[in-house]
Write an enzyme that holds these catalytic residues in place. Structure first.
Site, PDB file in Angstrom:
ATOM      1  N   ASP A  63      34.194  39.242  42.652  1.00  0.00           N
ATOM      2  CA  ASP A  63      35.643  39.226  42.578  1.00  0.00           C
ATOM      3  C   ASP A  63      36.040  38.178  41.540  1.00  0.00           C
ATOM      4  OD1 ASP A  63      38.288  39.728  43.180  1.00  0.00           O
ATOM      5  OD2 ASP A  63      38.337  38.308  44.836  1.00  0.00           O
ATOM      6  N   ASP A 106      36.340  36.334  48.715  1.00  0.00           N
ATOM      7  CA  ASP A 106      36.885  35.318  49.618  1.00  0.00           C
ATOM      8  C   ASP A 106      38.066  35.811  50.433  1.00  0.00           C
ATOM      9  OD1 ASP A 106      38.743  35.575  47.617  1.00  0.00           O
ATOM     10  OD2 ASP A 106      39.025  33.427  47.293  1.00  0.00           O
ATOM     11  N   THR A 116      39.265  36.441  41.310  1.00  0.00           N
ATOM     12  CA  THR A 116      40.018  35.350  41.912  1.00  0.00           C
ATOM     13  C   THR A 116      39.164  34.653  42.965  1.00  0.00           C
ATOM     14  OG1 THR A 116      42.031  36.627  41.589  1.00  0.00           O
ATOM     15  CG2 THR A 116      42.164  34.737  43.052  1.00  0.00           C
TER      16      THR A 116
END
Length: 789
Positions: free
Chosen positions: A301, A535, A303
């Site tokens: 990912d 996350d 971000t």
């Protein structure tokens, strides 16, 4: 004031709360996706190998010879190592969940009260402020410039402005503004909870090492029954007492089980976990480090993985030649008491604010898209969106749009001709500079990506953020394919076509949570071993479906719960160390497996060889070795050297085919050891009617052959030699020799090497066995030269 407005201000009454609690309309969030203590204990105690040894231990204890039951300690060791590690991981995650648990301010009976998130009920009115977490789904009632970060849900880093009537989802955070919202979905009905519950079924990571060992154990389990029956028949038909026959049977069966291999795998994984723990990497399942070492695709990912929270100033382009740009930016950042991410980036870039006193300040608002302040006598300065502050056709606005098309955020710094509090402020803006912001890339991200590229591990960036922005970040890190990021909304729904697109491209933006899961599945269907890092709640499903899920410690509890590995320091750069540790574990376990399975092969063959003469009409041969002999052999030819070798440095690439590679070495070596030992015993066998001391000397001779040839296998497995490996082999040889020399151990292990001719026979047979082992080893290397040994 309307009834709804009054209800919004006063919230629920105590009676209304009680009714909702009794109706079950509470925030009963699903339990985190991990095993309970009872499940952990059962999974580590109720194993196939523990069951085998428990039965054999019970037989030995029933015969009244506890000294021969030392192998039973393995059951305790094998169970404790796995339990301790899993319970440690569970305790750490539970602490993280408690620390991150939100306590919202809820309006009840006309006043705001802080309560636990699990105490929220349906229709509660919950207050919001900067930094607050939205803990349940709801509808906004009051809003004063509320901006919400939904990146954990959608993967998009842009802030979302909320107005009365807008929906807010659990798992998001308030970045700016204040207000209140009414809870419309609580507990399992909330958006974040639904994703967490869908991923809540606990699944163990697949381990080829464990699968290979279990395959071997399954075969041995079926082999033990006929082998045990034949051995008991052979012992009893030789007129031995039942207790002695059972002891002989256990002595023959115990070495068939590669119990030390199971224990060594657990120890090697546990040591790897401890080493990674020093780097703030929490491994929830022992085989996870093996799994990551086998990964050939990492889905990352953007971000929170490649980028940090917040922005940074990339460039400042002065437009009118003024020398006050730096001072104005620093003064604006210092004047705002609650700077947003853009102003914070400017404050970080210009920390030394000038002595400019602000007469009035206009904080940033998403509605007007600018912020500003009056600094007499320096004038009114504003910072905001160029398309709002500049008219159509302005050349500086066009330049800002060109820069923004590269995925960068562009703000205009300018002077207004009206004070920030005046009507129509800021009036006509005189451009002073274009401030270019970019996402803050993790300083170690490029090094990590370069490592994976060097190891031929493909990295796919799949993000919910704007595709151009994602491509810009990937391109700045030198990731191939960053210049043509794919908007996931254009991807085909067909799984086959999707797999081709995911295989062909590297960077994807606007990826929904469901698409992340499909993309992971498409890569797996193409034969890849996939690791997923993330996350947020939006990553949960993909994290769970990936072969290895890696979550950030600061991420959502749901993502931490389903991941096998949690990076507590949130550093993507920790992954190369995990890969390296996994390779060390796999390479060393494969190396020492040859020792354990060599023992299994020669134990099975010896049991059959001692039974065979009686089956074809010759004199029956009782199995000569006691369980304590097996324990002694295991110490010095397998257990201790395997333990040391399993901790050695090793960076071999993980390969499939563990069982076949190990058995190619173990079978010929085991055959050589068994044949040499059996011949040695036959050459000195005095006959079944001979006195017990003579039989003891014959057994000792066979043990000399067995231990000597087994030690040579240790020496082969230790190659290539270093000083400590030479010292290890020499130490094992010395300790083994002492067993035959020291009076106490000779008595304890029932040894009698007093007849020199017998001893020379044992060593001569060992020399022949060693020659056979070397020939087999040479042949394996000669016909498979490309294999890394």
């Amino acid at each position: 004031m309307t009834t709804d407005r009054r209800a919004a201000e006063s919230g629920l009454t105590a009676a209304e709360v009680a009714r909702r609690v009794s109706a079950g309309e509470t925030n009963d969030v699903p339990a985190r996706a991990s095993r309970t203590v009872g499940q952990i204990v059962r999974a580590n105690v109720l194993t196939r190998v523990n069951a085998i040894f428990a039965v054999l231990l019970a037989i030995i204890l029933a015969t009244g010879s506890p000294v021969d039951g030392a192998f039973g300690l393995f059951i305790i060791a094998n169970s404790v190592i796995g339990m301790v590690q899993e319970l440690r991981a569970k305790r750490t995650l539970d602490r993280l969940a408690i620390v991150g648990r939100a306590r919202p301010m809820v309006r009840r009976d006309g006043r705001a009260t802080e309560i636990g998130s699990e105490e929220v009920v349906l229709d509660d009115v919950i207050e919001l402020g900067p930094g607050d977490q939205v803990i349940v789904d709801g509808v906004v009632l009051d809003a004063a410039g509320i901006e919400v970060d939904e990146s954990l849900l959608t993967g998009e880093s842009d802030l979302v402005v909320k107005s009365p009537g807008d929906e807010v989802l659990s798992g998001s955070f308030v970045v700016a503004g204040t207000g209140a919202y009414r809870a419309t979905k609580v507990g399992r009905a909330a958006y974040a909870a639904k994703l967490a519950e869908e991923a809540s079924k606990f699944t163990l990571v697949r381990s080829e090492l464990n699968a290979g060992v279990n395959k071997i154990l399954k075969f041995i389990t079926w082999l033990l029954v006929p082998a045990g029956a034949l051995t008991v028949w052979n012992q009893l038909s030789g007129q031995q007492p039942l207790s002695q026959a059972l002891t002989g049977m256990v002595g023959a069966l115990v070495p068939m089980v590669p119990e030390g291999l199971v224990l060594m795998v657990a120890i090697a994984f546990a040591v790897g976990v401890i080493r990674l723990g020093r780097r703030q990497c929490l491994v929830q399942e022992l085989p996870a480090i093996e799994g990551l070492a086998r990964v050939d695709v990492v889905c990352a990912d953007k971000t929170g993985t490649l980028t940090e929270t917040g922005m940074r100033v990339a460039e400042v382009h002065p437009l009118d030649g003024t020398t006050e740009v730096a001072d104005a930016l620093a003064a604006l950042a210092a004047a705002d008491p609650r700077p947003n991410a853009s102003l914070q980036a400017i404050a970080d870039a210009y920390p030394a604010a000038p002595d400019w006193r602000s007469a009035s300040v206009a904080p940033f608002s998403s509605a007007r898209k600018w912020s500003g302040a009056d600094f007499p006598p320096h004038g009114t300065w504003v910072l905001g969106a160029p398309d709002v502050l500049l008219p159509d056709g302005d050349e500086h606005r066009a330049e800002a749009e060109r820069i923004g098309a590269r995925g960068l955020r562009v703000l205009l710094l300018g002077r207004g001709d009206r004070t920030v509090g005046a009507a129509g402020a800021p009036g006509v803006v005189a451009p002073a500079a274009l401030v270019i912001l970019e996402q803050k890339v993790r300083p170690d991200a490029k090094e990590t990506l370069d490592y994976f590229a060097g190891q031929h591990v493909a990295v796919k960036v799949i993000s919910g953020d704007n595709a151009v922005s994602v491509g810009t970040v990937a391109g700045s890190l030198g990731l191939s394919g960053g210049d043509h990021a794919v908007d996931a909304r254009t991807l085909p729904a067909d799984s086959g076509a999707l797999a081709k697109e995911v295989e062909r491209n590297t960077v994807f933006g606007r990826v929904s949570p469901a698409q992340k899961r499909l993309m992971v599945g498409a890569l797996q269907a193409s034969g890849h071993t996939v690791a997923m890092t993330g996350d947020g709640v939006n990553d949960v499903l993909a994290l769970k479906d990936a072969d290895i899920g890696v979550a950030m410690g600061s991420g959502s509890p749901a993502s931490r719960g389903v991941a096998q590995i949690v990076l507590l320091d949130n550093k993507f750069a920790t992954l190369p160390y995990v890969v390296g540790e996994g390779r060390r574990v796999i390479g060393n376990i494969e190396r020492v497996s040859k020792l354990f399975l060599t023992k299994t092969v020669y134990s099975v063959l010896l049991a059959l060889m001692f039974v065979a003469p009686g089956l074809v009409g010759f004199e029956k041969l009782s199995y000569p070795f006691l369980p304590r002999h097996v324990t002694m052999i295991s110490w010095f030819t397998i257990g201790l050297p395997a333990f040391v070798l399993s901790l050695a440095p090793n960076n071999e690439r993980a390969r499939t085919g563990f069982v076949s590679r190990v058995m190619r070495s173990a079978v010929p070596a085991g055959v050589a050891v068994a044949v040499a030992t059996f011949v040695s015993y036959l050459l000195v066998y005095p006959g079944s009617a001979a006195p017990a001391p003579d039989l003891t000397r014959a057994t000792t001779t066979a043990l000399i052959t067995l231990i000597t040839t087994s030690l040579w296998v240790v020496a082969i497995v230790a190659r290539p030699y270093t000083w400590w490996k030479v010292a290890l082999v020499a130490t094992m040889v010395t300790l083994s020799a002492l067993m035959f020399v020291v009076p106490f151990t000779r008595t304890l292990f029932a040894l009698d090497p007093g007849d020199s001719s017998f001893t020379l026979t044992g060593f001569a047979c060992a020399a022949a066995g060693i020659a056979l082992v070397e020939i087999a080893w040479w042949a394996d290397g000669r016909f498979r030269p490309l294999e890394v040994r």
